[in-house]
Design an enzyme around this catalytic site. Structure first.
Site, PDB file in Angstrom:
ATOM      1  N   SER A 224      19.999 -63.180 135.325  1.00 39.90           N
ATOM      2  CA  SER A 224      19.978 -62.262 136.459  1.00 39.90           C
ATOM      3  C   SER A 224      21.070 -61.215 136.301  1.00 39.90           C
ATOM      4  CB  SER A 224      20.201 -63.027 137.771  1.00 39.90           C
ATOM      5  OG  SER A 224      21.586 -63.302 137.962  1.00 39.90           O
ATOM      6  N   ASP A 225      20.984 -60.145 137.060  1.00 38.13           N
ATOM      7  CA  ASP A 225      22.097 -59.212 137.138  1.00 38.13           C
ATOM      8  C   ASP A 225      23.119 -59.776 138.127  1.00 38.13           C
ATOM      9  OD1 ASP A 225      23.691 -56.979 136.796  1.00 38.13           O
ATOM     10  OD2 ASP A 225      22.016 -55.579 136.888  1.00 38.13           O
ATOM     11  N   SER A 226      24.305 -59.196 138.161  1.00 37.08           N
ATOM     12  CA  SER A 226      25.373 -59.681 139.030  1.00 37.08           C
ATOM     13  C   SER A 226      24.961 -59.575 140.496  1.00 37.08           C
ATOM     14  CB  SER A 226      26.649 -58.870 138.778  1.00 37.08           C
ATOM     15  OG  SER A 226      27.711 -59.348 139.561  1.00 37.08           O
TER      16      SER A 226
END
Length: 389
Positions: A224-226
């Site tokens: 996932s992205d942050s």
């Protein structure tokens, strides 16, 4: 310690102006703790090294992707990838969240400078950075399986926007570079904050599992992205357990949780124990992450290699950066009168007027993703600014 990976949030580090040796000492301390855990599985440390190892003070800084795309120089991009890999590994870090191979069709998109350009063919050419960062797979290497020639990491990133298009258009334009990346043994792919026809990428089972994993045969792991899960609900971070459920079910294998990791672990464990997330989904994620860790040689060489410190901002890398700057410059107009070009400048001129606040500001000349995710002005790293050249 039960951590399987650690994310370096943009702007974080051992301390202010920490150099590669300091970063290596910090990452090694985390790694030694992980090796003392019950299973002794080494952790991954990931960072956004998007134009050189740009978070580290004194590292070589290269032009951003939008400039590199203008060079059309496949071999130059490969060499930049190799130089970046060496400097990232010198700092003890295994994993870079770069490059972005999104095809930017609208300059109003956030951080559009991370894209190599609007033409998918150009972006496909620029995937040569993969062979620089991780090495060239041998003939016969199965497509979709992670590959690393040495102890280096490569990762590719999706983009951030709501793309309104048909699937055919998505496949022809935006997915095209990913096919080249997957065939070259890319290890991980990041889901974007973006949406496709209103559906968030982080909970799109169709794109992450049915297309990326099943149709395209990607065998690495999806990260996932942050705070990508926090963005699945409105207001930000609400209904978190449902966000965890939808993202993991969609095919996310590793989750970036910069702040609320205790809540994430609690909610994920509850979802597994209640049967809402089947163990088969957990096993698939674990298998993919371990596959990449084994391929990387992380079990055999978990700690940093001090011999690589000599490569950080070495003369060869600085020369390469200067070459990239020269080749990425774009001249829009050469004076008012085509018959009297402004450039090249008269070498006999006694004075040259240089204007603009960026002229003597190293941070502004480096741009975003330098020391911090959004960039900073001032002497944020080592180097020469325009007026000092």
């Amino acid at each position: 310690m039960g951590a399987g990976s650690i994310l370096s949030v943009g702007g974080s580090g051992p301390f202010e102006n920490a150099k590669s040796l300091d970063w290596a000492a910090m990452v090694d301390s985390f790694q030694k703790a992980a090796l003392k855990s019950r299973l002794g599985i080494p952790l991954l440390y990931g960072i956004d090294a998007v134009h050189g190892n740009n978070n580290v003070y004194g590292a070589t800084i290269f032009p951003h992707n939008i400039g590199l795309g203008a060079t059309r120089d496949v071999d130059l991009i490969r060499r930049i990838g190799a130089a970046t890999a060496l400097e990232v590994r010198a700092s003890g870090i295994h994993y870079t969240f770069a490059p972005c191979v999104a095809v930017c069709r609208d300059p109003r998109w956030g951080r559009s400078y991370e894209s190599f350009g609007e033409d998918p063919e150009i972006v496909k050419m620029m995937t040569s950075m993969i062979s620089g960062l991780q090495g060239q797979p041998p003939q016969g290497h199965p497509s979709g399986y992670p590959f690393l020639a040495g102890r280096r990491w490569w990762h590719q990133e999706w983009y951030k926007r709501d793309t309104i298009s048909s699937y055919d258009e998505l496949e022809k334009i935006h997915m095209a570079p990913y096919l080249d990346c997957i065939s070259q043994g890319v290890c991980t792919i990041m889901a974007s904050y973006s949406s496709w026809n209103g559906t968030k990428l982080h909970n799109s089972h169709f794109l992450l599992t049915e297309i990326l994993k099943d149709k395209l045969g990607f065998k690495g792991f999806i990260i996932s992205d942050s705070e990508g899960l926090d963005r699945l609900s409105n207001p930000h971070g609400s209904n978190y357990q449902q966000s965890v459920l939808s993202a993991i079910s969609a095919g996310i294998d590793m989750v970036m949780v910069p702040f609320r990791f205790e809540l994430f672990l609690k909610d994920l464990m509850h979802l597994v124990e209640s049967g809402k997330v089947p163990m088969t989904r957990i096993d698939d994620a674990v298998e993919r992450i371990l596959r990449v860790k084994f391929v990387s040689g992380l079990f055999e060489h978990p700690l940093s290699d001090g011999s690589l410190l000599a490569t950080v901002s070495c003369e060869l890398h600085k020369k390469l950066a200067r070459e990239a700057v020269r080749k990425s410059l774009v001249l829009l107009k050469n004076g008012k009168d085509p018959k009297k070009p402004f450039l090249p400048l008269d070498r006999s001129a006694k004075r040259i007027l240089v204007v603009g606040r960026h002229a003597d500001d190293l941070g502004y000349q480096c741009g975003g993703w330098t020391k911090t995710w959004d960039g900073r002005g001032g002497r944020i790293t080592t180097g020469k600014f325009l007026l000092a050249v």
